[in-house]
Design a protein around this motif. Structure first.
Motif, PDB file in Angstrom:
ATOM      1  N   LEU A  82       1.121  -1.082   0.055  1.00 60.78           N
ATOM      2  CA  LEU A  82      -0.094   0.132  -0.013  1.00 60.78           C
ATOM      3  C   LEU A  82       0.910   1.060   0.516  1.00 60.78           C
ATOM      4  CD1 LEU A  82      -3.027   1.092   0.049  1.00 60.78           C
ATOM      5  CD2 LEU A  82      -2.697   1.384   2.701  1.00 60.78           C
ATOM      6  N   HIS A 128     -11.339   5.413  -1.733  1.00 60.67           N
ATOM      7  CA  HIS A 128     -11.026   3.770  -1.056  1.00 60.67           C
ATOM      8  C   HIS A 128     -12.479   3.583  -0.682  1.00 60.67           C
ATOM      9  CE1 HIS A 128     -10.159   5.770   2.985  1.00 60.67           C
ATOM     10  NE2 HIS A 128     -10.580   4.785   3.348  1.00 60.67           N
ATOM     11  N   ILE A 137      -4.362   2.188   7.176  1.00 59.73           N
ATOM     12  CA  ILE A 137      -5.551   2.416   6.402  1.00 59.73           C
ATOM     13  C   ILE A 137      -5.801   4.121   7.311  1.00 59.73           C
ATOM     14  CG2 ILE A 137      -7.621   2.560   5.714  1.00 59.73           C
ATOM     15  CD1 ILE A 137      -6.457  -0.300   5.064  1.00 59.73           C
ATOM     16  N   SER A 160      -5.856   7.953   6.012  1.00 57.98           N
ATOM     17  CA  SER A 160      -6.771   8.231   5.518  1.00 57.98           C
ATOM     18  C   SER A 160      -6.477   9.688   6.415  1.00 57.98           C
ATOM     19  CB  SER A 160      -8.137   7.891   6.559  1.00 57.98           C
ATOM     20  OG  SER A 160      -8.646   6.935   6.122  1.00 57.98           O
ATOM     21  N   LEU A 184      -5.554   8.446   1.317  1.00 57.74           N
ATOM     22  CA  LEU A 184      -6.696   7.818   0.767  1.00 57.74           C
ATOM     23  C   LEU A 184      -8.185   8.315   0.445  1.00 57.74           C
ATOM     24  CD1 LEU A 184      -5.997   4.786   3.147  1.00 57.74           C
ATOM     25  CD2 LEU A 184      -5.475   5.413   0.819  1.00 57.74           C
ATOM     26  N   GLN A 202     -13.531   7.857   2.711  1.00 58.34           N
ATOM     27  CA  GLN A 202     -13.625   6.345   3.002  1.00 58.34           C
ATOM     28  C   GLN A 202     -15.000   5.299   2.439  1.00 58.34           C
ATOM     29  OE1 GLN A 202     -13.717   4.160   6.632  1.00 58.34           O
ATOM     30  NE2 GLN A 202     -11.816   3.813   5.836  1.00 58.34           N
ATOM     31  N   ILE A 216      -8.264  -3.270  -0.078  1.00 61.67           N
ATOM     32  CA  ILE A 216      -8.395  -2.192   0.168  1.00 61.67           C
ATOM     33  C   ILE A 216      -8.615  -1.861  -1.572  1.00 61.67           C
ATOM     34  CG2 ILE A 216      -6.081  -1.045  -0.455  1.00 61.67           C
ATOM     35  CD1 ILE A 216      -7.394   1.388   1.703  1.00 61.67           C
TER      36      ILE A 216
END
Length: 134
Positions: A55, A67, A84, A88, A93, A96, A126
């Motif tokens: 990632l 994502h 993650i 975020s 990212l 969500q 993901i």
């Protein structure tokens, strides 16, 4: 030689080919890959390479707009979840979205490519939706 961290030719090509809204998935070793979707299989052995390393490397080259995670990931809380969440919070990212693991497997049918890692922690998957840099 490239200056960015990503050296894998197939993965670099896949990221370069993404357009706005295209999906690239990074998945654990157990996630099924639908027929017809490009598989970039990086898995060597249990845990190698791990989900987080893949990632991080993908994010060094890919602009992400949003994502998607499976709701089960929040319940099971594999180690990758804290990474993650941090990404975020840092805005790496984008927005969500959550869906069931079964729905995420259905979404995988629309991915431009799926990157399989050696990760063996359940629900370490993901879907990254490509953004634009302008």
């Amino acid at each position: 030689m490239k200056k960015t961290p990503l050296l894998n030719i197939a993965l670099s090509r896949a990221i370069a080919s993404l357009g706005h809204g295209d999906i690239l998935m990074i998945v654990d070793a157990g996630m099924p890959v639908p027929a017809g979707v490009e598989l970039i299989d990086l898995a060597l052995t249990r845990g190698v390479p791990d989900f987080v390393s893949v990632l991080d490397t993908v994010l060094s080259e890919m602009q992400v707009e949003s994502h998607v995670l499976a709701e089960e990931m929040l319940r099971v809380q594999p180690p990758a979840l804290s990474v993650i969440e941090g990404l975020s919070l840092d805005g790496e990212l984008g927005e969500q979205r959550l869906m069931s693991h079964e729905a995420l497997k259905e979404l995988s049918r629309t991915a431009r490519a799926i990157v399989r890692t050696g990760e063996c922690q359940p629900y370490s998957n993901i879907a990254l939706v490509a953004g634009v840099v302008f």
